[in-house]
Design a protein around this motif. Sequence first.
Motif, short mmCIF file in Angstrom:
data_model
loop_
_atom_site.label_atom_id
_atom_site.label_comp_id
_atom_site.label_asym_id
_atom_site.label_seq_id
_atom_site.Cartn_x
_atom_site.Cartn_y
_atom_site.Cartn_z
N ALA B 44 0.82 -1.22 0.00
CA ALA B 44 0.00 0.00 0.00
C ALA B 44 0.85 1.26 0.00
O ALA B 44 0.50 2.25 -0.64
CB ALA B 44 -0.91 0.00 1.23
N VAL B 45 1.94 1.24 0.72
CA VAL B 45 2.72 2.47 0.93
C VAL B 45 3.83 2.64 -0.08
O VAL B 45 4.17 3.76 -0.46
CB VAL B 45 3.34 2.47 2.34
CG1 VAL B 45 4.10 3.77 2.59
CG2 VAL B 45 2.27 2.30 3.40
N ARG B 51 4.00 11.60 -4.17
CA ARG B 51 4.68 11.97 -2.92
C ARG B 51 4.65 13.47 -2.67
O ARG B 51 5.59 14.04 -2.12
CB ARG B 51 6.14 11.48 -2.91
CG ARG B 51 6.32 9.99 -3.16
CD ARG B 51 5.67 9.18 -2.08
NE ARG B 51 5.98 7.75 -2.22
CZ ARG B 51 5.39 6.80 -1.52
NH1 ARG B 51 4.42 7.11 -0.66
NH2 ARG B 51 5.70 5.55 -1.67
N GLU B 87 2.70 10.33 4.55
CA GLU B 87 2.52 9.38 3.43
C GLU B 87 1.80 8.11 3.91
O GLU B 87 1.00 7.53 3.18
CB GLU B 87 3.87 9.04 2.79
CG GLU B 87 4.49 10.20 2.00
CD GLU B 87 3.71 10.56 0.72
OE1 GLU B 87 2.98 9.70 0.20
OE2 GLU B 87 3.81 11.72 0.28
N HIS B 90 -1.85 9.01 4.26
CA HIS B 90 -2.42 9.11 2.91
C HIS B 90 -2.65 7.71 2.33
O HIS B 90 -3.72 7.41 1.80
CB HIS B 90 -1.47 9.93 2.02
CG HIS B 90 -1.94 10.06 0.61
ND1 HIS B 90 -3.17 10.56 0.28
CD2 HIS B 90 -1.33 9.75 -0.56
CE1 HIS B 90 -3.32 10.55 -1.04
NE2 HIS B 90 -2.21 10.06 -1.57
N ALA B 91 -1.65 6.85 2.47
CA ALA B 91 -1.76 5.50 1.91
C ALA B 91 -2.91 4.73 2.55
O ALA B 91 -3.68 4.05 1.86
CB ALA B 91 -0.44 4.75 2.11
#
Lengths: 305, 305
Positions: B44-45, B51, B87, B90-91
């Motif tokens: 997922a990340v 970015r 991040e 967000h992911a």
Amino acid sequence: MPVTQPAFSDWIKSTAAHIETVIDEFMTEADQTPERLHEAMRYAVLGGGKRIRAALVYAAGEASLSAGANLSSAQASALDHAAAAVELIHAYSLVHDDLPCMDNDDLRRGRPTVHRQFDEATAMLAGDALQPLAFELLAQMPVAPALVVQAVELLARSAGSLGMAGGQAIDCAAVGQSLTQDQLQLMHTMKTGAMLQASVLLGGIVVGAGSAAREGLERYAAAVGLAFQVADDILDVTADTAVLGKTAGKDQQANKPTYVSLLGVDGARDFLETLRLEAHAALRPLGPTGQRLAEIADYIVGRDR
Amino acid sequence: MPVTQPAFSDWIKSTAAHIETVIDEFMTEADQTPERLHEAMRYAVLGGGKRIRAALVYAAGEASLSAGANLSSAQASALDHAAAAVELIHAYSLVHDDLPCMDNDDLRRGRPTVHRQFDEATAMLAGDALQPLAFELLAQMPVAPALVVQAVELLARSAGSLGMAGGQAIDCAAVGQSLTQDQLQLMHTMKTGAMLQASVLLGGIVVGAGSAAREGLERYAAAVGLAFQVADDILDVTADTAVLGKTAGKDQQANKPTYVSLLGVDGARDFLETLRLEAHAALRPLGPTGQRLAEIADYIVGRDR
């Protein structure tokens, strides 16, 4: 003359009522946009429940005081924040756990689960939003920032992939499998134990427990965390749905490995008693301030729902 | 002699490559139990992506330095932690967003979404576990505990029911509805804007930005957060699926209100230019150290995917 402490049965009831009020006051976003989401969050968290985790936070805070000392009002407030935080994490995990893609449960504490009362998307988002609220409450604790940082790191690890969420993933993968006692123990240590342990340690962190006290709390928490799950497994086969407030026999139906399927009901009961004695032994270094924690261990072992 | 700065196109590429390495190193649990969950979290990340959030953290950190000052190694490390944290949040939000009970999307960045690649329960738990990992990374930042606490509180609010998760809930409820520009703006300010704004402010917090700099960063972040969404809405109708790496026209199909449905393509483009100019104006008080942030605003407005 020593202050007379209320009996445990009164203390645990008043603690449960207290944390309900505390959470209610912390969830001030209630009537803000989006209203339906906030309604679902409140429904998920304010549904009562045993509030064992909150009780562990308060009792561990008390246990970490020096003999004769009292909580400062800042410490008492920080314990409220920490107790609410662990209850929010617990509530979010139940909401996600009940979803169709997980356990697909319709009933929780005798009420429709969040996705049955609202809808699946709202239930998922309510869980997603309860989690950061827990961290926000820790960030707002009125104690030294260095203690807050310790608390945040502990809660984060305990809720994450090496703690609660990880244990949940192992549980999902274990349906229909037979596990060894070690594997079963790892699963429960992560799934249920990590957050119970975090509750105990958070109480100690907030009050600034020394390393000897923290060691005792850790050992106590490990025993109690496991005892909780063993008791749950026994109740799943011995209690009925009405008393339990959730669907009984669910684990058996789902063919999930449990302590009962592994050790039998009597074997699981023996193991439970061993854990209770271990919890009591772990508290000895803390002295008389550990009394409530000892009573919580007995309560967890003796509960009927 | 002033150090020559790399061109923006090189900087944004090397920043994206850098944060990929940083996240990879932070996710050390990768080969621990439960392996499948950790595999899903990494999937997922570490799937690349623009970015933008990480870039905002680094650029805001740079912008908050006094003229001529350099980042200390502790500040640089803390920016890595903060950039990874945003991040991860967000992911996780994308993983949950893609689930059948939400957008039910099969494709993300040109690859199967997490629940298609793994399964629904694993996708939900991967998202659930990525969120606390973000807070753990913040707690481990090597800066003053008081700054860490500020960062945790900001991230928690931005990810929660009055930020990203709340915006998501409004978005779900808005399908098939017609919204006013104010309502649409509120939704996006929460859903996308809150985390973009958090990214900018986290950079400032880590470096210890003063109140004037923070004010500029906040104003910049509000404009850029909205610009990002307006650009997204325009791309949804003008780009094709191959370039976009996700299903184009999805919002139209789902009958979701967008800036394009509200203002038309040309009207949305005019609004986007207004926001770009506002972002530039907000940066003026920061002086030349704000250059990268200005370039990011131009990049967000000009991107084709």
